[in-house]
Design an enzyme around this catalytic site. Sequence first.
Site, PDB file in Angstrom:
ATOM      1  N   GLY A  12      -2.964  -1.330  -6.910  1.00 58.51           N
ATOM      2  CA  GLY A  12      -4.168  -0.940  -7.630  1.00 58.51           C
ATOM      3  C   GLY A  12      -4.020   0.437  -8.259  1.00 58.51           C
ATOM      4  O   GLY A  12      -4.792   0.821  -9.132  1.00 58.51           O
ATOM      5  N   GLN A  13      -2.987   1.175  -7.816  1.00 57.38           N
ATOM      6  CA  GLN A  13      -2.792   2.522  -8.360  1.00 57.38           C
ATOM      7  C   GLN A  13      -2.244   2.468  -9.779  1.00 57.38           C
ATOM      8  O   GLN A  13      -2.348   3.439 -10.514  1.00 57.38           O
ATOM      9  CB  GLN A  13      -1.879   3.342  -7.435  1.00 57.38           C
ATOM     10  CG  GLN A  13      -0.368   3.183  -7.632  1.00 57.38           C
ATOM     11  CD  GLN A  13       0.200   1.920  -7.015  1.00 57.38           C
ATOM     12  OE1 GLN A  13      -0.470   0.907  -6.890  1.00 57.38           O
ATOM     13  NE2 GLN A  13       1.462   1.961  -6.641  1.00 57.38           N
ATOM     14  N   SER A  58       4.094   4.430  -1.155  1.00 58.77           N
ATOM     15  CA  SER A  58       3.556   5.456  -0.269  1.00 58.77           C
ATOM     16  C   SER A  58       4.188   6.770  -0.674  1.00 58.77           C
ATOM     17  O   SER A  58       5.073   6.803  -1.518  1.00 58.77           O
ATOM     18  CB  SER A  58       3.888   5.139   1.187  1.00 58.77           C
ATOM     19  OG  SER A  58       5.258   5.361   1.438  1.00 58.77           O
ATOM     20  N   ALA A  78       7.755  13.430 -14.891  1.00 52.75           N
ATOM     21  CA  ALA A  78       6.615  12.956 -14.103  1.00 52.75           C
ATOM     22  C   ALA A  78       6.890  13.120 -12.604  1.00 52.75           C
ATOM     23  O   ALA A  78       8.016  12.946 -12.152  1.00 52.75           O
ATOM     24  CB  ALA A  78       6.320  11.494 -14.430  1.00 52.75           C
ATOM     25  N   GLU A 121      -1.549  10.853  -3.606  1.00 48.07           N
ATOM     26  CA  GLU A 121      -2.070  11.556  -2.439  1.00 48.07           C
ATOM     27  C   GLU A 121      -2.599  12.947  -2.791  1.00 48.07           C
ATOM     28  O   GLU A 121      -3.653  13.348  -2.291  1.00 48.07           O
ATOM     29  CB  GLU A 121      -1.003  11.612  -1.356  1.00 48.07           C
ATOM     30  CG  GLU A 121      -0.780  10.233  -0.758  1.00 48.07           C
ATOM     31  CD  GLU A 121       0.576  10.070  -0.124  1.00 48.07           C
ATOM     32  OE1 GLU A 121       1.586  10.198  -0.853  1.00 48.07           O
ATOM     33  OE2 GLU A 121       0.627   9.818   1.086  1.00 48.07           O
TER      34      GLU A 121
END
Lengths: 329, 419, 154
Positions: free
Chosen positions: A46-47, A85, A282, A287
């Site tokens: 979803g990110q 993650s 980039a 987070e």
Amino acid sequence: MKKRGKGVGSMWYGIGNTGLPNPAAAFIEVLSDTSVNLMVGCADIGQGSTTVMAQIAAEELGLSYENIHVISADTMVTPEGGASSASRQTFISGNATKLAARQAKATLTEVAAGFLNVPGEELIFRNGEIFSSNDNSKKMTYRELMAEMKKHGRLAVGAGAYNPKTTYLHPETMAGIPYEVYSYATTIAEVEVDTETGEIEVLKVVSAHDVGLSVNDTMVEGQIEGGVVMGEGFAVFEKIECSNGVIKNPIFSKYLIPTAMDVPDIYSVVVECEGECGPYGAKGVGEPALIPSIPAIAAAVEDAIGVRFCCLPITPTDVLRELGKLKTQ
Amino acid sequence: MSDRDFSVLGQSVIRKDALSKVLGEAKFAADYKFEGMLYGGVFRSTVPHALIKHFDASKALALPGVACVLTAKDIPGKNRTGIIIKDEPCLVDDKVRRVGDAIAIVAADTPEQVNEALDLMEVEYELLEPIFTVERALEEDSPKIHGATNVHAKKHLECGDVDAAFAKCDVIVEHTYNTSMLTHMFIEPDAGIARYEDKIMTVYCSTQNPHYDRADVAGVLGLPNNQVRIVQVTTGGGFGGKLDISVQCHIALLSHFTGKPVKMVRSRKESTNVSAKRHPMTMKAKTGATKDGKIQAVEVYMTGDTGAYASYGPAVITRAVVHCMGPYEVPNVRVDAVFTYTNNPMAGAFRGFGVPQVAYCHEGQMNAIAKELNMDPIELRLLNAHKIGTTIATGQVLEESVGFKETLIQAAAKAKEVM
Amino acid sequence: MEKIKIAFNLNDQDVSIETMPNKRLLDMLREDFNCTSVKEGCGEGECGACTVLRNGEPVTSCTMLAGQVQGERLLTLEGLSKNGELDILQKTFMEAGAVQCGFCTPGMILSAKALLMKNPHPSRDEIRRALSGNLCRCTGYTKIFKAVEMAIEE
């Protein structure tokens, strides 16, 4: 009485796993009609990583975003991507995607250079065209290039893998290189505390994030806004109540997360910063988006009522207790 | 935003998945259906620490529609999973370590039959003393949850001469910070469906970690990695909570034994009860500065509760230690950290891996120093901020892409404009 | 328990079905009509992922029984676009970046649709209130508000 306060919070965040190898890979193929299949292990939860990978591949190949079809996170089709993650996928899978595209482009460059009769280094791939940076009359379309590729029996395929440059940390002192690169951020929050009810309203939040390069502003802002609101939950709402190992509030009616009613006005500031190690510079924002809003909101509450809290979340009960307004203990 | 010369980067193109999601066509794991599929469920412990004396599924097995009930002894491969340390049984074999440990799994024709079967399973425990605090976990006479010690991880970071530096500081602030156990509350509860496709065990699931899932499913089934296929389907958020194994191994086992597709969809309650939590942490911090505002030394002692299993605990403690002095040039740093096992819910990855916790601490310290010195908090941060050439506490020299100061300047400017 | 026969209008089509009276509306829509845009996030009417429009009003289908929709008009996200033409909210949700994981999206769009049908020019506060029963953990809601505001302007 309602009292307002402001607070600042900053953070740094190392991109990828700490002092450990954590590679990711990508496969790519440019097809004869200039459409592209990109296979990345990276899971889009979803990110928006699938979109980011497509943008990076399109940029590197000089094709449009629409040309790129991404197949992601299917272990029989895609190479290892590692976990989604540690804010690592734009940086690591992004670099792998860029390397895969570059490998395919090397073959494309060779064939285009032969056709246009110019040195490969001169060639620029952009918006579906290949042209010489020295003589823009020397150009061809991607479709022409793919026809030329077919004639020569060449295939535009590439594989890329990237492992961030880190070292294992020393077991006793933790000396070493934990991460190749870091994202930074600063958040300033304004809150209003009702000294009668103890309620804390987060009014406005400014959050400035050094993301290296913003691949997609709307998606970066989306991460920041989502992070700010999750940070609000961390700072003033959320807590698992656990008694004898049993979670007492595993459902939404008892574990309150922010709703549409709780959202502050959020002002995202996207800061760019040049660097060589990320894909076009980039880094990561997933987070970092969350982190600095937590101390900023806590500091703003402190500023509003002059009380320092040492535990999160700061609930209305905590506020009233500190203000000496709790009737019963 | 970018003023560099790109044709696609920096463009806010519409996400690849947007159309299927606004049409309601995107298929999440719970939306998959296969011909002849069964539903799966998990019988879980209701006590935090115990030996299993007796387990009886005979009544459940006698129910119409129930295809099989499996326990640890049925596992063909290795009965241990875990991202960093393989310490979590797929199905309890030696003992229960938390409320919600998986003891048995069942497959049946309908979800109703699954629930009925779970209600009919019987277990008898021999209770062990449970541990719910870090303090008790560290005591010598406490029962041990895994092996010979309850210390899950211990870290020490040191650079410079911390004691000498504190002696020269004009201001020192000391505070203790506590953060709570939190849960991700991704809106889609964990779900998956598994079946053999051309002899390949294929698992469609909601996950952040498909390649890791592959290894653990292969391990549990005793198959080579290339005989297992994990397909991540549209996933309804994760935030770290879908990095650990959820339903994958259980549905693969049930499908393996029944020869049919098996689907498992967790309820909200089950999802929250057994997925990893954010580590509750306590951080005792001492920060010293000279009156010019330069931070000279930071000392932090932190403890965390990783609960019954390691999950991402090792990653959280390491990252927390590296980041806990904040993005500042601090020449003298000493950090000690201890995470323990307890019989609380398992703590693991949650957006930030310990950095949200330590940021509350280091920023609380910076604001306290600013107050002591009567300095503007932005000025104090600018004075100490990382820049190109900074050496961090691990000895790494930052060589590129350090945009911290710019975030301070731009945040302050924007705040001035809108607040 | 005996099955009951119910008839209702689903996404502009008259439908009827024999179903158990204690079946949740959510399950009937997903299993019997394949309307899998209707999501289950909590099963207790708190998250709003299972929102459908019942006679134009948003309801959580996990807290309703199938029998309760006898003779009524239901709209799920599957029925929002007409003849392949996206609804304005579907377009603005895409353009504004209001979609991340997408699990809350069907319920969110339908709650927004119900608001705009009743109040074509809602304020930001009215939008917040209308969406307060739909939880989103990804976006921080801000781009969702923007999407609704973009739809007002159109």
